[in-house]
Every structure is written in structure tokens, then in C-alpha cells.
Design a protein around this motif. Structure first.
Motif, mmCIF file in Angstrom:
data_model
loop_
_atom_site.group_PDB
_atom_site.id
_atom_site.type_symbol
_atom_site.label_atom_id
_atom_site.label_comp_id
_atom_site.label_asym_id
_atom_site.label_seq_id
_atom_site.Cartn_x
_atom_site.Cartn_y
_atom_site.Cartn_z
ATOM 1 N N SER A 1 0.824 -1.215 0.000
ATOM 2 C CA SER A 1 0.000 0.000 0.000
ATOM 3 C C SER A 1 0.856 1.262 0.000
ATOM 4 C CB SER A 1 -0.921 -0.023 1.218
ATOM 5 O OG SER A 1 -1.665 1.165 1.306
ATOM 6 N N GLY A 2 1.868 1.303 0.851
ATOM 7 C CA GLY A 2 2.698 2.494 0.948
ATOM 8 C C GLY A 2 3.608 2.697 -0.243
ATOM 9 N N TYR A 3 4.078 1.613 -0.844
ATOM 10 C CA TYR A 3 5.038 1.746 -1.951
ATOM 11 C C TYR A 3 4.339 2.105 -3.268
ATOM 12 C CZ TYR A 3 8.883 0.638 -5.117
ATOM 13 O OH TYR A 3 9.860 0.706 -6.081
ATOM 14 N N TYR A 4 3.242 1.433 -3.568
ATOM 15 C CA TYR A 4 2.602 1.657 -4.869
ATOM 16 C C TYR A 4 1.600 2.808 -4.841
ATOM 17 C CZ TYR A 4 4.695 -2.694 -6.463
ATOM 18 O OH TYR A 4 5.595 -3.659 -6.820
ATOM 19 N N GLY A 5 0.917 2.988 -3.706
ATOM 20 C CA GLY A 5 -0.040 4.087 -3.600
ATOM 21 C C GLY A 5 -1.184 3.952 -4.591
ATOM 22 N N ASP B 1 -3.420 1.521 -2.877
ATOM 23 C CA ASP B 1 -3.443 2.050 -1.512
ATOM 24 C C ASP B 1 -4.878 2.277 -1.048
ATOM 25 O OD1 ASP B 1 -2.604 3.210 0.897
ATOM 26 O OD2 ASP B 1 -2.579 5.197 0.023
ATOM 27 N N THR B 2 -5.710 2.796 -1.910
ATOM 28 C CA THR B 2 -7.100 3.072 -1.549
ATOM 29 C C THR B 2 -7.849 1.787 -1.195
ATOM 30 O OG1 THR B 2 -7.120 4.996 -3.018
ATOM 31 C CG2 THR B 2 -9.251 4.104 -2.340
ATOM 32 N N MET C 1 -6.411 0.201 2.143
ATOM 33 C CA MET C 1 -6.738 0.995 3.332
ATOM 34 C C MET C 1 -8.230 0.952 3.656
ATOM 35 S SD MET C 1 -4.199 2.173 4.952
ATOM 36 C CE MET C 1 -3.447 0.564 4.629
ATOM 37 N N ARG D 1 -1.084 -0.297 9.131
ATOM 38 C CA ARG D 1 -1.041 1.160 9.166
ATOM 39 C C ARG D 1 0.349 1.676 9.545
ATOM 40 N NH1 ARG D 1 -6.133 3.626 9.146
ATOM 41 N NH2 ARG D 1 -5.282 5.479 10.163
ATOM 42 N N ARG E 1 2.671 1.010 6.532
ATOM 43 C CA ARG E 1 2.338 1.909 5.419
ATOM 44 C C ARG E 1 2.928 3.296 5.658
ATOM 45 N NH1 ARG E 1 -1.504 5.893 4.808
ATOM 46 N NH2 ARG E 1 -2.122 6.357 2.642
ATOM 47 N N LEU F 1 5.837 5.024 3.313
ATOM 48 C CA LEU F 1 5.639 6.295 2.615
ATOM 49 C C LEU F 1 6.811 7.244 2.852
ATOM 50 C CD1 LEU F 1 1.834 6.968 3.295
ATOM 51 C CD2 LEU F 1 2.907 6.469 1.083
#
Length: 299
Positions: free
Chosen positions: A122-126, A130-131, A134, A177, A180, A184
Motif C-alpha cells: 500500500s505504501g510503496y505503490y499508492g 493504496d485506496t 486501506m 497502518r 504503510r 511512505l
């Protein structure tokens, strides 16, 4: 005239500690200054030793029933007394240490393994990845931890293995969380750009360069989460959804002793003390780890 030949004396090379050794030494010094953390670490170590040596130091078989000795108060023969079936409470408590620690470590490993992967991705690809991740995490966070564990174990059925799974699942959002947020921040650092410019793929960047550099908050959270897992597992066993009789699990022992609070309070007292001290030990040690691993906590 005699010429004296003197040998040049070179000082012996002095071995210097490696940067990694210096880092660990600095960490140990910070941790050692925190007396509460040292006390917590000693408590945790004490229970780990007990769990390992339980078969050798337990005076009786934890499952042996002797109705002729039921509800005996603490004495020279039975240091912590016996329960309503004549089983030695001290022996059951010693073996229960193994179960509680196993549940704590295994459930946290399950939650950490899944949560770390979700947080890294989630944090790397966004973007949309990520949506989606999350929003799933938000759904899990919408339920209080114990209620989520109750719902899962109600669907799977009461057993010690299902307790580990249910407690592990409700630990996933916390790890996801934290990882992530750390990812980021880490992916914007220069060393990540340098590795990427050398042709490293995403897998290498994530698991060989980002993950090792964000382990500090993961370790701290894992230590604190073990305490929560032990307490939650004991609560589920207390409700009859965890370890089933005659398993010597602390929560089940506490539940068994609630019917004898006035006639034989020792049945519930000793498991309660064991749960409280072990959870306290992990919390104290986890707080100390957080202070020692946080670069902003320098004195």
C-alpha cells in the motif's frame, strides 16, 4: 664507530567495533538506562524460562485428577493448592505458560506477516492499490478488537488454534497502518532512488532495502501486541471460546475458579496474577524498546 640499527616499532592495530556492533551497543545502553524496561524484560525472560522448563519443574501431572484432594488451599505439598477436581494448580500454571506464550507469539506472527505485506504494498505503490487496501483495513478497524475476534472464532468454532487465527486477524490493521506510514516516508529517501537507478526491481527495493530500515516500529509494536494477544486469548478462553477442558490455559483456569471465589479463591487468584504480570512485563519491555529505538529519544 658502531652504528646502531633500531627496528621501527609499529603500534599494533587496534580492532574497532563495526558500525552494526556500535549500533547494538548504543541500543543496549539506552535500554539499560530504562529501569522499567529492564524489569519488564526480566519478567518476560522469567516466564520464557518457566515455559521451557515446565516438564522438569512441575511437581505433578497437570491433567491428573484426584477428587480426594479437591479444593485444598496452598500448602507444603501443593504450593498453590488444588482445583475442584484435585489437580495441582501450580503444575497447571507452569504448563499454561507455554500455551499463553505460544498463543501470543503465533497470533502476532500471523497478524504481522499479513499486515507488513499489506502495508508495504500500500505504501510503496499508492494510488488505487493504496485506496483498496486501506478501505479494507478501515473496515477491520471499525470493529473493536475483542468483538472482531469473537465474530471470527464464532464462525470457525472454539479451539486454541482458532483463537490464534482470530487474534492474529484483529492484529493485521495495526501492523498495516504502521508499515504503510513508514514505507511512505522511506520510499522518498535518496538510497531508494539510488537503488532504483541501478536497475533493482520493486521486490528487491521493498524487501531488501525498505523493510530492513523500518523494522524498529514493527519490533516495538510486535512486543506490545503480544501482551494484547495474551490478554485477548485469555478472555476468549474465559468465555469458553478458546482452549477447551482439560487444557491448562490461564483464561480457562480463571473461568473455572470464578465459581469458587468465596470458598477457594486461590483457584482464580494465581492464574489472574500470572496473566497480569506477564502482560505487564511485555508492556514495560515494549515501552522501553520504543524509547531505545526512537532516534528522537536521545538524552
Amino acid at each position: 664507530m658502531k652504528l646502531e640499527v633500531t627496528e621501527a616499532r609499529h603500534p599494533l592495530p587496534v580492532k574497532t567495533a563495526s558500525p552494526r556492533a556500535k549500533k547494538w551497543l548504543s541500543f543496549y545502553r539506552k535500554l539499560k538506562r530504562n529501569r522499567a524496561a529492564m524489569v519488564g524484560g526480566a519478567i518476560v525472560l522469567f516466564y520464557i524460562v518457566i515455559a521451557i522448563l515446565a516438564p522438569m519443574i512441575a511437581p505433578f501431572d497437570p491433567l491428573e485428577i484426584d477428587l480426594g484432594k479437591k479444593l485444598i488451599p496452598p500448602s507444603g505439598e501443593h504450593w498453590m493448592g488444588t482445583d475442584d477436581k484435585g489437580r495441582d494448580i501450580m503444575s497447571r500454571l507452569l504448563y499454561g505458560t507455554r500455551i499463553s506464550l505460544t498463543v501470543g507469539f503465533v497470533s502476532v506472527c500471523i497478524g504481522a506477516a499479513i499486515g507488513i505485506i499489506l502495508g508495504l504494498v500500500s505504501g510503496y505503490y499508492g494510488k488505487w492499490i493504496d485506496t483498496v487496501i486501506m478501505r479494507i483495513i478501515d473496515v477491520l478497524l471499525a470493529f473493536p478488537g475483542i468483538l472482531l475476534a469473537l465474530a471470527i472464532i464464532s464462525a470457525l468454532g472454539p479451539s486454541l488454534g482458532n483463537v490464534m487465527i482470530s487474534v492474529g486477524v484483529f492484529s493485521i490493521p495495526t501492523f498495516a497502518r504502521i508499515v504503510r506510514g513508514s514505507t511512505l516516508a522511506a520510499k522518498k529517501l535518496e538510497y531508494v532512488d539510488a537503488v532504483r537507478s541501478l536497475g533493482a526491481n520493486d521486490f528487491v527495493i521493498i524487501f531488501r532495502h525498505i523493510l530492513p530500515n523500518i523494522m524498529s516500529p514493527i519490533i516495538v509494536q510486535g512486543t506490545l501486541r503480544i501482551a494484547t494477544a495474551i490478554l485477548t486469548a485469555a478472555g476468549l478462553s474465559f468465555l469458553g471460546l478458546g482452549a477447551q477442558p482439560p487444557t491448562p490455559e490461564w483464561g480457562a483456569m480463571l473461568s473455572n475458579g470464578r465459581d469458587f471465589l468465596f470458598t477457594a479463591p486461590h483457584i482464580a487468584m494465581f492464574p489472574g496474577i500470572a496473566i497480569s504480570t506477564l502482560v505487564l512485563g511485555f508492556n514495560l519491555f515494549g515501552d522501553g524498546l520504543r524509547d531505545a529505538l526512537d532516534p528522537r529519544m536521545k538524552k
